[in-house]
Structures are given as structure tokens and as C-alpha cells.
Design a protein around this motif. Structure first.
Motif, mmCIF file in Angstrom:
data_model
loop_
_atom_site.group_PDB
_atom_site.id
_atom_site.type_symbol
_atom_site.label_atom_id
_atom_site.label_comp_id
_atom_site.label_asym_id
_atom_site.label_seq_id
_atom_site.Cartn_x
_atom_site.Cartn_y
_atom_site.Cartn_z
ATOM 1 N N ALA A 16 0.838 -1.202 0.000
ATOM 2 C CA ALA A 16 0.000 0.000 0.000
ATOM 3 C C ALA A 16 0.871 1.249 0.000
ATOM 4 N N LEU A 17 1.949 1.207 0.782
ATOM 5 C CA LEU A 17 2.855 2.355 0.866
ATOM 6 C C LEU A 17 3.523 2.602 -0.485
ATOM 7 N N ASP A 18 3.867 1.515 -1.132
ATOM 8 C CA ASP A 18 4.493 1.613 -2.446
ATOM 9 C C ASP A 18 3.540 2.285 -3.427
ATOM 10 N N ASN A 19 2.252 1.890 -3.338
ATOM 11 C CA ASN A 19 1.245 2.505 -4.198
ATOM 12 C C ASN A 19 1.082 3.985 -3.888
ATOM 13 N N ALA A 20 1.125 4.292 -2.570
ATOM 14 C CA ALA A 20 0.969 5.691 -2.163
ATOM 15 C C ALA A 20 2.090 6.537 -2.753
ATOM 16 N N LYS A 21 3.292 5.966 -2.790
ATOM 17 C CA LYS A 21 4.428 6.702 -3.346
ATOM 18 C C LYS A 21 4.218 6.996 -4.831
ATOM 19 N N ARG A 22 3.474 6.097 -5.484
ATOM 20 C CA ARG A 22 3.230 6.297 -6.918
ATOM 21 C C ARG A 22 1.924 7.056 -7.165
ATOM 22 N N GLY A 23 1.336 7.566 -6.080
ATOM 23 C CA GLY A 23 0.167 8.424 -6.235
ATOM 24 C C GLY A 23 -1.155 7.682 -6.249
ATOM 25 N N ASN A 24 -1.159 6.361 -6.076
ATOM 26 C CA ASN A 24 -2.428 5.620 -6.033
ATOM 27 C C ASN A 24 -3.052 5.737 -4.643
ATOM 28 N N ALA A 25 -4.356 5.686 -4.608
ATOM 29 C CA ALA A 25 -5.035 5.859 -3.321
ATOM 30 C C ALA A 25 -5.371 4.511 -2.685
ATOM 31 N N ILE A 26 -4.725 3.446 -3.153
ATOM 32 C CA ILE A 26 -5.065 2.104 -2.654
ATOM 33 C C ILE A 26 -4.826 1.997 -1.148
ATOM 34 N N PHE A 27 -3.851 2.787 -0.644
ATOM 35 C CA PHE A 27 -3.534 2.708 0.783
ATOM 36 C C PHE A 27 -4.721 3.129 1.642
ATOM 37 N N LEU A 28 -5.565 4.025 1.079
ATOM 38 C CA LEU A 28 -6.741 4.462 1.840
ATOM 39 C C LEU A 28 -7.685 3.284 2.075
ATOM 40 N N VAL A 29 -7.834 2.440 1.053
ATOM 41 C CA VAL A 29 -8.713 1.261 1.172
ATOM 42 C C VAL A 29 -8.149 0.306 2.226
ATOM 43 N N VAL A 30 -6.816 0.091 2.171
ATOM 44 C CA VAL A 30 -6.173 -0.811 3.135
ATOM 45 C C VAL A 30 -6.361 -0.281 4.555
ATOM 46 N N ALA A 31 -6.098 1.027 4.736
ATOM 47 C CA ALA A 31 -6.224 1.629 6.067
ATOM 48 C C ALA A 31 -7.654 1.508 6.577
ATOM 49 N N LEU A 32 -8.602 1.800 5.679
ATOM 50 C CA LEU A 32 -10.012 1.743 6.062
ATOM 51 C C LEU A 32 -10.400 0.322 6.477
ATOM 52 N N ALA A 33 -9.927 -0.669 5.710
ATOM 53 C CA ALA A 33 -10.270 -2.070 6.015
ATOM 54 C C ALA A 33 -9.720 -2.478 7.376
ATOM 55 N N MET A 34 -8.463 -2.079 7.660
ATOM 56 C CA MET A 34 -7.857 -2.467 8.942
ATOM 57 C C MET A 34 -8.602 -1.815 10.106
ATOM 58 N N ALA A 35 -8.904 -0.522 9.938
ATOM 59 C CA ALA A 35 -9.583 0.192 11.022
ATOM 60 C C ALA A 35 -10.991 -0.362 11.237
ATOM 61 N N MET A 36 -11.688 -0.671 10.128
ATOM 62 C CA MET A 36 -13.056 -1.194 10.237
ATOM 63 C C MET A 36 -13.066 -2.539 10.973
ATOM 64 N N PHE A 37 -12.084 -3.363 10.654
ATOM 65 C CA PHE A 37 -11.977 -4.672 11.315
ATOM 66 C C PHE A 37 -11.902 -4.491 12.828
ATOM 67 N N GLY A 38 -11.049 -3.553 13.252
ATOM 68 C CA GLY A 38 -10.904 -3.293 14.683
ATOM 69 C C GLY A 38 -12.175 -2.738 15.286
ATOM 70 N N LEU A 39 -12.787 -1.791 14.593
ATOM 71 C CA LEU A 39 -13.976 -1.135 15.143
ATOM 72 C C LEU A 39 -15.158 -2.102 15.248
ATOM 73 N N ILE A 40 -15.250 -3.039 14.286
ATOM 74 C CA ILE A 40 -16.331 -4.035 14.347
ATOM 75 C C ILE A 40 -16.082 -5.009 15.503
ATOM 76 N N MET A 41 -14.807 -5.361 15.700
ATOM 77 C CA MET A 41 -14.474 -6.343 16.735
ATOM 78 C C MET A 41 -14.588 -5.785 18.154
ATOM 79 N N LEU A 42 -14.396 -4.472 18.295
ATOM 80 C CA LEU A 42 -14.341 -3.898 19.652
ATOM 81 C C LEU A 42 -15.593 -4.172 20.484
ATOM 82 N N PRO A 43 -16.813 -3.861 19.958
ATOM 83 C CA PRO A 43 -18.001 -4.167 20.788
ATOM 84 C C PRO A 43 -18.185 -5.654 21.041
ATOM 85 N N ILE A 44 -17.766 -6.485 20.071
ATOM 86 C CA ILE A 44 -17.888 -7.940 20.275
ATOM 87 C C ILE A 44 -16.973 -8.365 21.424
ATOM 88 N N ALA A 45 -15.741 -7.844 21.409
ATOM 89 C CA ALA A 45 -14.796 -8.169 22.482
ATOM 90 C C ALA A 45 -15.296 -7.646 23.822
#
Lengths: 55, 420
Positions: A16-45
Motif C-alpha cells: 500500500a505504501l508503495d502505491n501511495a508513493k506512486r500516487g495511487n489511493a489504494i492505501f486508503l482502502v487498506v487503512a479503512l479495512a484495517m480500522a473497520m476490522f478493529g472497530l467491528i471487533m471492539l463491541p464484540i470483544a
């Protein structure tokens, strides 16, 4: 799940970082997915901790 | 009456204790397959230049010995730091023999075969193996840092051209010093074996800090273990001072506000997030700077320097969340006692989660600040504002995502093993 996460997360982030260096916004999708995973799991935990059987 | 066991049967039983940690075995197999095998293939072709062949040694030999020492020491601590070591007849003999064979395999057989296979100086390679293994065994045994630093120092020199030549080049001409290092290593290992054979409950290295499952460690009685840990802490002035300074801040418990409860519960975590972050920065920052300045291919055009920073980036990404989960998992055995605190269950659990998340946030800030500084020092020209923002976004979202996969759920194997 943990070893799998670490095995996958590192390369995905570097990619994702490599893509960000080349101007692609793919890192935003990766970041969003990781954060969403945590936020969904938090109330379950939280619910699991609240229902913890002790003794 | 039970039939007396003979020496061979005992040896077989001791060997079994080394090969029945299935997850460790799986990890070693994965390591051999993913990391070591490609290095061996890369180094195998004939007529390969010395530099190219010697590079594989850092992974094939250095990493294997580092992790091997870290795994072996707790394994034998679990054997000798236990009442059965004193009560079982003929316990020390077979256990020490198997251990000596394992250490000889690490320090003599493996480096010798590696040296012959890729045409390096056998004496230098064996000396390197002792320099990496013997001090790390002491660190893993005593939980003191100095040995580990020496061991890592020896390991890291092999990543530089100068160090690689000094240790491994057949034309190096340092045989005398290499023999001296080997003798010193043999003496250190002998002292360690003697200490293990005479380990008694009164000694502060009787416990093991790194055994699975964590909460039972060496399998000793819990209050005895706490006493031993407290005794070993007294011998570590820096850690003792940091712990004292931290505990002075506890103060009283006022009111039932979430933040006040979280602040109090935070003191129940083993380490202070800020200090732990600082250690991580020093450790991985030093490593990144070393790799970027002195290691092979350290010219910026090759991209290898930026690669060193991305290793740190992965640490910054994974560690805050992982520690958040780890702190909670280790808290699990104490939850039954802490539920007796004058708090409702909701207040207690919310406070605990808030304390873990707050500590992880502190750790994240410290590690990312270090990441920015180290990346600037290593590859200042590549550290632009957008790249910094991207790093922060990725490590931040990773910090939120990782604990979800690691121990936050209290019914996992990691946490349930803690109740006693």
C-alpha cells in the motif's frame, strides 16, 4: 488468527505504501479495512469481557 | 515396585521434551522453508563470489542461532527450575547430555557444515556461532540485557562488509582471536550447564520469564515465582528505578469516572507504555540506522535503505495493537480478584479496555515519532509530508485492527490458560 494477520498485514502495508508513493489511493482502502476490522471487533470483544465467567 | 529406568530410556524421554512443542516445530519448519531454503539455494551455485555466499550466513546461521538460543534457554529452565530436577534420581545426567548435544549442534556442527558448504573460514564461522549463541543463552537464562547486546553486536557485524570479512573470510588471518573466542564460548556454555545443574529455589534465576503458557512460566509455585522475580528485579537498577518512579504516581482512587478508573487500572499492566515504546524506538531505530548506513547495498539508489525503514514501519504497525491485546490477555488471570474492587462490572471492563487502548495510543505516538526521526535520518529526501501522513494513517489503522486479531477476545487459548 494473529500469526496470519501479521504475515499478511506487513506485506499488504508495504504494498500500500508503495502505491501511495506512486500516487495511487489504494492505501486508503487498506487503512479503512484495517480500522473497520478493529472497530467491528471492539463491541464484540467488550461483550465477551462483560460476560466473562470468573472463579 | 516400579522398574528402574535405564539411561537410554531417560535420554529418549528428554529428547521428546524438545520435539513436542508442536507450534514451535511448525514455526521452525516455516522458517526453514520461507527464510533459510532460498538463502541456501542462492548461495549454493559453484564459483560464487565470497561476498555473495557469506551474506546468506547472516540468515542461515546468525538468525537460527539467535532464535535457537532464545528458545532453548527457557526450555531447559522449565526442566531444571522445577522440584523434579532435585527429586528425580539421575535427573541431571541425561538432561545435560541432551542439552550439550543441542548446543554443540548449534555452535560446532551447524557452522562447520555451513562453512564447508559455502567455502568460508571454518574457525571464524564457529567463533561467530559461539559469539552469537553463548551470550544470548545467558541473557535468556538470567533475563539481563548485556549478553543479548554482545550477541546482537556480533550478529550485526556480519551484515557489514568489514565484519563479514573479519569473521568469515578464509584469507582473514584472525585465527588466534577466533580460537580465543571459541574457548571463551565453550567456557561460558560450561558455566551455564553447571549453573543449571545446581539451580535451586533460593536462586533468583530459578524462574523463567518466557515459557508457554506465560502465566505458569517454569511451572513453579506462583508465590515462589513472584518472590524470585522480585529478587531478580532488585539486581536491575534501571528497571527497578523506572518501576518505582511509575508506581509513585498511583495516588488515590477518586470517583467513578471512566478516565479515573482507566488511569488506575493502567498501573496493573506489566510495563509502562511510554517506556516500552522508548525501548522499541531504540531497538528498531538502531537496527534501521545500522542497516541503512553500514549494511550491504546501502546506496540509496538501490532502494535497500528505504527497505530498512519499511521494516521499522511494520513494527510501528503491528506492535501497538499487539501489545494492547497482550496486556489484556495477561490481565485475564487477575480479573477474578479485580472484580472485587468497588466498581460495577461494566465500569471495570470499560476501564480496563480504556486503559489498554490508552496505553496502546501512547505506545503508538512514541514509536511513530521515533519512526519519523529514524526515517528522516536514514532517507531524509524520501520523507515528504504526504509520505509521513500515509505512514501515520497506515500504522494508526493497523493499531486499531491488530488487537482485534490478538487476544482481545478473552476466551482464546492464550487467556484461558491463565486461570489458576
Amino acid at each position: 488468527v494473529f500469526p496470519l494477520t501479521i504475515l499478511c498485514q506487513g506485506p499488504v502495508v508495504v504494498w500500500a505504501l508503495d502505491n501511495a508513493k506512486r500516487g495511487n489511493a489504494i492505501f486508503l482502502v487498506v487503512a479503512l479495512a484495517m480500522a473497520m476490522f478493529g472497530l467491528i471487533m471492539l463491541p464484540i470483544a467488550r461483550r465477551a469481557w462483560l460476560n466473562l465467567e470468573v472463579g | 515396585m516400579a522398574k528402574p529406568t535405564n539411561f537410554t530410556t531417560q535420554l529418549g524421554a528428554v529428547v521428546l521434551t524438545y520435539v513436542t512443542h508442536y507450534w514451535v516445530m511448525a514455526g521452525i519448519a516455516a522458517w526453514l522453508l520461507i527464510a533459510v531454503a532460498p538463502q541456501i539455494f542462492a548461495a549454493a551455485p559453484d564459483n560464487l563470489a565470497f561476498n555473495k555466499a557469506a551474506r546468506s550466513v547472516s540468515v542461515v546461521l546468525g538468525m537460527t542461532l539467535l532464535f535457537g538460543s532464545i528458545l532453548v534457554a527457557p526450555q531447559v529452565k522449565a526442566q531444571f527450575g522445577h522440584p523434579r530436577a532435585a527429586l528425580t534420581p539421575n535427573f541431571a545426567g541425561p538432561h545435560l547430555l541432551v542439552l550439550a548435544a543441542v548446543v554443540a549442534g548449534f555452535t560446532l556442527f551447524l557452522p562447520f557444515v555451513t562453512a564447508i558448504a559455502v567455502d568460508l573460514a571454518p574457525l571464524g564461522t564457529i567463533a561467530l556461532a559461539f559469539a552469537v549463541t553463548a551470550p544470548m543463552l545467558f541473557t535468556a537464562h538470567t533475563n539481563r540485557l548485556l549478553g543479548g547486546l554482545i550477541s546482537l553486536g556480533a550478529f550485526y557485524t556480519t551484515l557489514s562488509t568489514w565484519g563479514m570479512n573479519w569473521w568469515l573470510s578464509p584469507a582473514g588471518g584472525h585465527e588466534f582471536i577466533h580460537v580465543a573466542i571459541i574457548l571463551m564460548g565453550v567456557a561460558l556454555v560450561a558455566v551455564w550447564l553447571y549453573r543449571l545443574a545446581h539451580l535451586r529455589e533460593e536462586m533468583d534465576d530459578y524462574q523463567s520469564f518466557m515459557m508457554w503458557p506465560q502465566s505458569r512460566k517454569a511451572g513453579t509455585e506462583v508465590s515462589e515465582q513472584r518472590r524470585a522475580v522480585a529478587a531478580s528485579l532488585r539486581r536491575q537498577p534501571l528497571i527497578a528505578w523506572l518501576t518505582d518512579e511509575r508506581l509513585k504516581q498511583i495516588g488515590g482512587f477518586h470517583g467513578h469516572r471512566l478516565l479515573a478508573v482507566a488511569r488506575l487500572l493502567k498501573f496493573g499492566f506489566q510495563h509502562q507504555a511510554f517506556v516500552q515504546g522508548l525501548w522499541t524506538v531504540i531497538w528498531f531505530g538502531g537496527m534501521t540506522l545500522f542497516l541503512s548506513r553500514f549494511a550491504f547495498d546501502n546506496n540509496k539508489a538501490s532502494g535497500a535503505t528505504f527497505g530498512a525503514s519499511t521494516f521499522y514501519l511494520q513494527v510501528a504497525l503491528g506492535f501497538p495493537g499487539m501489545l494492547c491485546g497482550e496486556w489484556l490477555a495477561r490481565r485475564r488471570p487477575r480479573t477474578s480478584a479485580e472484580m472485587l474492587l468497588p466498581l460495577s462490572r461494566v465500569e471495570y471492563i470499560d476501564g480496563l479496555l480504556a486503559a489498554a487502548i490508552g496505553s496502546a495510543a501512547t505506545f503508538w505516538c512514541v514509536v511513530n515519532f521515533g519512526l519519523a526521526v529514524v526515517t528522516y535520518a536514514a532517507v531524509g529526501d524520501q520523507l515528504t509530508l504526504p509520505s509521513l501522513a500515509t505512514m501515520l494513517l497506515l500504522t494508526g489503522s493497523g493499531a486499531i485492527g491488530t488487537p482485534a486479531s490478538h487476544c482481545v477476545h478473552p476466551f482464546g487459548r492464550h487467556s484461558s490458560s491463565g486461570s489458576q
